[in-house]
Motif scaffolding. Structure first.
Motif, PDB file in Angstrom:
ATOM      1  N   VAL A   1      16.318   4.315   1.570  1.00 29.19           N
ATOM      2  CA  VAL A   1      15.341   4.831   0.602  1.00 29.19           C
ATOM      3  C   VAL A   1      14.326   5.759   1.268  1.00 29.19           C
ATOM      4  O   VAL A   1      13.854   5.479   2.384  1.00 29.19           O
TER       5      VAL A   1
ATOM      6  N   ASN B   1       8.299  -8.422   1.615  1.00 26.85           N
ATOM      7  CA  ASN B   1       8.720  -7.024   1.690  1.00 26.85           C
ATOM      8  C   ASN B   1       8.228  -6.309   2.953  1.00 26.85           C
ATOM      9  O   ASN B   1       8.954  -5.481   3.517  1.00 26.85           O
TER      10      ASN B   1
ATOM     11  N   THR C   1      11.229   6.570   2.217  1.00 30.65           N
ATOM     12  CA  THR C   1       9.883   6.046   2.457  1.00 30.65           C
ATOM     13  C   THR C   1       9.532   6.474   3.874  1.00 30.65           C
ATOM     14  O   THR C   1      10.346   7.116   4.545  1.00 30.65           O
TER      15      THR C   1
ATOM     16  N   LEU D   1       8.225   0.842  -0.604  1.00 27.59           N
ATOM     17  CA  LEU D   1       8.877   0.037  -1.642  1.00 27.59           C
ATOM     18  C   LEU D   1       7.929  -0.984  -2.272  1.00 27.59           C
ATOM     19  O   LEU D   1       8.022  -1.260  -3.470  1.00 27.59           O
TER      20      LEU D   1
ATOM     21  N   ASP E   1      -2.312  -9.361   7.096  1.00 30.82           N
ATOM     22  CA  ASP E   1      -1.477  -8.847   8.176  1.00 30.82           C
ATOM     23  C   ASP E   1      -0.480  -9.966   8.478  1.00 30.82           C
ATOM     24  O   ASP E   1      -0.879 -11.062   8.889  1.00 30.82           O
ATOM     25  N   ILE E   2       0.781  -9.674   8.267  1.00 31.75           N
ATOM     26  CA  ILE E   2       1.827 -10.691   8.351  1.00 31.75           C
ATOM     27  C   ILE E   2       1.950 -11.284   9.762  1.00 31.75           C
ATOM     28  O   ILE E   2       2.522 -12.359   9.948  1.00 31.75           O
TER      29      ILE E   2
ATOM     30  N   ASN F   1       0.811  -1.220   0.000  1.00 31.81           N
ATOM     31  CA  ASN F   1       0.000   0.000   0.000  1.00 31.81           C
ATOM     32  C   ASN F   1       0.843   1.268   0.000  1.00 31.81           C
ATOM     33  O   ASN F   1       0.353   2.349  -0.305  1.00 31.81           O
ATOM     34  N   ARG F   2       2.139   1.148   0.339  1.00 30.58           N
ATOM     35  CA  ARG F   2       3.009   2.343   0.359  1.00 30.58           C
ATOM     36  C   ARG F   2       4.463   1.884   0.247  1.00 30.58           C
ATOM     37  O   ARG F   2       4.758   0.675   0.239  1.00 30.58           O
TER      38      ARG F   2
ATOM     39  N   TYR G   1      15.126  -3.878  15.316  1.00 22.03           N
ATOM     40  CA  TYR G   1      15.231  -3.955  13.853  1.00 22.03           C
ATOM     41  C   TYR G   1      16.453  -4.751  13.415  1.00 22.03           C
ATOM     42  O   TYR G   1      16.349  -5.665  12.587  1.00 22.03           O
TER      43      TYR G   1
ATOM     44  N   ARG H   1      -2.557  -4.547   4.535  1.00 23.71           N
ATOM     45  CA  ARG H   1      -3.335  -4.831   5.739  1.00 23.71           C
ATOM     46  C   ARG H   1      -4.727  -4.253   5.652  1.00 23.71           C
ATOM     47  O   ARG H   1      -5.678  -4.821   6.149  1.00 23.71           O
TER      48      ARG H   1
HETATM   49  N1  LIG Z   1      13.355   2.444   3.392  1.00 20.32           N
HETATM   50  C1  LIG Z   1      14.570   2.014   3.688  1.00 20.32           C
HETATM   51  O1  LIG Z   1      15.542   2.805   3.749  1.00 20.32           O
HETATM   52  C2  LIG Z   1      14.814   0.547   3.947  1.00 20.32           C
HETATM   53  C3  LIG Z   1      16.151   0.142   4.153  1.00 20.32           C
HETATM   54  C4  LIG Z   1      16.407  -1.204   4.385  1.00 20.32           C
HETATM   55  C5  LIG Z   1      15.378  -2.119   4.382  1.00 20.32           C
HETATM   56  N2  LIG Z   1      14.077  -1.706   4.184  1.00 20.32           N
HETATM   57  C6  LIG Z   1      13.045  -2.734   4.198  1.00 20.32           C
HETATM   58  O2  LIG Z   1      12.200  -2.614   3.061  1.00 20.32           O
HETATM   59  C7  LIG Z   1      10.883  -3.096   3.354  1.00 20.32           C
HETATM   60  C8  LIG Z   1       9.856  -2.049   2.956  1.00 20.32           C
HETATM   61  O3  LIG Z   1      10.132  -0.881   3.721  1.00 20.32           O
HETATM   62  P1  LIG Z   1       9.604   0.570   3.316  1.00 20.32           P
HETATM   63  O4  LIG Z   1      10.764   1.471   3.363  1.00 20.32           O
HETATM   64  O5  LIG Z   1       8.751   0.498   2.088  1.00 20.32           O
HETATM   65  O6  LIG Z   1       8.711   0.869   4.624  1.00 20.32           O
HETATM   66  P2  LIG Z   1       7.318   1.619   4.799  1.00 20.32           P
HETATM   67  O7  LIG Z   1       7.172   2.706   3.827  1.00 20.32           O
HETATM   68  O8  LIG Z   1       7.256   1.910   6.255  1.00 20.32           O
HETATM   69  O9  LIG Z   1       6.247   0.473   4.414  1.00 20.32           O
HETATM   70  C9  LIG Z   1       6.161  -0.668   5.207  1.00 20.32           C
HETATM   71  C10 LIG Z   1       5.148  -1.588   4.578  1.00 20.32           C
HETATM   72  O10 LIG Z   1       5.059  -2.770   5.387  1.00 20.32           O
HETATM   73  C11 LIG Z   1       3.698  -2.940   5.757  1.00 20.32           C
HETATM   74  N3  LIG Z   1       3.541  -3.593   7.048  1.00 20.32           N
HETATM   75  C12 LIG Z   1       4.005  -3.203   8.259  1.00 20.32           C
HETATM   76  N4  LIG Z   1       3.579  -4.046   9.203  1.00 20.32           N
HETATM   77  C13 LIG Z   1       2.833  -4.993   8.570  1.00 20.32           C
HETATM   78  C14 LIG Z   1       2.117  -6.124   9.000  1.00 20.32           C
HETATM   79  N5  LIG Z   1       2.055  -6.486  10.292  1.00 20.32           N
HETATM   80  N6  LIG Z   1       1.468  -6.884   8.072  1.00 20.32           N
HETATM   81  C15 LIG Z   1       1.506  -6.536   6.783  1.00 20.32           C
HETATM   82  N7  LIG Z   1       2.145  -5.464   6.305  1.00 20.32           N
HETATM   83  C16 LIG Z   1       2.793  -4.699   7.200  1.00 20.32           C
HETATM   84  C17 LIG Z   1       3.127  -1.542   5.805  1.00 20.32           C
HETATM   85  O11 LIG Z   1       1.705  -1.591   5.794  1.00 20.32           O
HETATM   86  P3  LIG Z   1       0.817  -0.558   6.688  1.00 20.32           P
HETATM   87  O12 LIG Z   1       0.667   0.682   5.865  1.00 20.32           O
HETATM   88  O13 LIG Z   1      -0.462  -1.296   6.892  1.00 20.32           O
HETATM   89  O14 LIG Z   1       1.576  -0.304   7.965  1.00 20.32           O
HETATM   90  C18 LIG Z   1       3.742  -0.964   4.544  1.00 20.32           C
HETATM   91  O15 LIG Z   1       3.047  -1.411   3.406  1.00 20.32           O
HETATM   92  C19 LIG Z   1      10.880  -3.426   4.856  1.00 20.32           C
HETATM   93  O16 LIG Z   1      11.087  -4.808   5.040  1.00 20.32           O
HETATM   94  C20 LIG Z   1      12.086  -2.653   5.390  1.00 20.32           C
HETATM   95  O17 LIG Z   1      12.612  -3.227   6.557  1.00 20.32           O
HETATM   96  C21 LIG Z   1      13.785  -0.396   3.969  1.00 20.32           C
END
Ligand SMILES: NC(=O)c1ccc[n+]([C@@H]2O[C@H](COP(=O)([O-])OP(=O)(O)OC[C@H]3O[C@@H](n4cnc5c(N)ncnc54)[C@H](OP(=O)(O)O)[C@@H]3O)[C@@H](O)[C@H]2O)c1
Length: 243
Positions: free
Chosen positions: A198, A91, A200, A13, A62-63, A10-11, A165, A38
């Motif tokens: 990234v 993801n 986000t 990556l 919901d994971i 939904n948002r 984390y 979710r």
């Molecule tokens: N951004 C970075 O710099 C970065 C760096 C390294 C790794 N990552 C990894 O990349 C992945 C995506 O991160 P992002 O940056 O896109 O983060 P984000 O913008 O915070 O998005 C997180 C996503 O995960 C979902 N999520 C969280 N809890 C959940 C649950 N219990 N069940 C199902 N979905 C759930 C969120 O859904 P809701 O909207 O419902 O909360 C949202 O869609 C993650 O695994 C993160 O650890 C990101």
């Protein structure tokens, strides 16, 4: 690629990945893109995409709710059919704030492990029959890609902190390695990837990389997946990282 399932679309990556997949040329577009979120009501852009592209299927997940995975797998099976599921992209993820050793709370550790580690492992287990089905077609790929982070690398940890984390992603890395050993004979490739830092909600506005740049790299990596990558840790541009 016949089918890909991405969690957390939904948002951030996850949404960026879906957006780029549907922009690909028709010949290389997966037949089915299963995008989970979710709360469908908080996924306006994803819904817009699915309206225009019937190969994009939104499923609620919901994971943390592992008891609902059986029903979820039935929904996935109804979409992918006898061809099975080619790629599972774990993801969805969570990172709590304020987690230095003097402030970290047990609840933060539990919540982060439930979301980042237990959820993806149990979802992988639940979807294995569909991944194995896809692996039977030797002309197609079957793979599990776990979104991890450089912050989960023990070798690269010079700053400390971030207990929930870092530990949850280090555990994802270990799960990746074990899965790669366990599923090698089934022909399923298992790998984990760091998307870069990234912009986000999680990465924050100071992050140097845009979602589109990271997602281009991630999809290029997936398009070129081979047994060479099995059981290894990479970043968005294909560079291998130390555990
Ligand atoms: N951004 C970075 O710099 C970065 C760096 C390294 C790794 N990552 C990894 O990349 C992945 C995506 O991160 P992002 O940056 O896109 O983060 P984000 O913008 O915070 O998005 C997180 C996503 O995960 C979902 N999520 C969280 N809890 C959940 C649950 N219990 N069940 C199902 N979905 C759930 C969120 O859904 P809701 O909207 O419902 O909360 C949202 O869609 C993650 O695994 C993160 O650890 C990101």
């Amino acid at each position: 690629m016949q089918s890909i399932l991405i969690t957390g679309c939904n948002r951030g990556l996850g949404l960026g990945l879906v957006r780029q997949i549907i922009e690909k040329t028709a010949s290389s577009r997966p037949r089915n893109v299963i995008a989970t979120c979710r709360d469908v009501n908080k996924a306006a852009e994803l819904q817009e995409i699915a309206k225009k592209h019937p190969n994009v299927h939104i499923l609620k997940l919901d994971i943390r709710n592992t008891e609902q995975f059986e029903g979820f797998v039935e929904e996935v099976e109804a979409i992918v059919g006898p061809a099975g599921l080619n790629i599972l992209f774990n993801n969805a993820g969570y990172a709590p704030k304020s987690t230095r050793i003097n402030s970290v709370k047990a609840e933060q550790l539990a919540e982060t492990f439930t979301t980042n580690t237990i959820g993806p492992i149990m979802l992988t287990k639940a979807l294995l029959p569909l991944l194995k089905r896809a692996a039977n077609d030797k002309n197609k790929i079957s793979a599990i890609v776990n979104m991890t982070s450089i912050l989960g690398s023990i070798a690269s940890n010079t700053d400390g902190g971030l207990y929930p984390y870092r530990c949850s992603k280090a555990a994802v890395n270990m799960a990746t390695k074990s899965l790669s050993v366990d599923l090698k004979n089934d022909g399923i490739i298992v790998t984990c990837i760091h998307p870069g830092w990234v912009k986000t909600d999680m990465g924050g506005s100071n992050a140097p990389m845009d979602v589109d740049v990271s997602c281009t790299g991630l999809l290029n990596f997936i398009d070129n997946l081979s047994k060479e990558q099995n059981g290894k840790f990479f970043q968005w541009d294909g560079k291998e990282l130390p555990w």
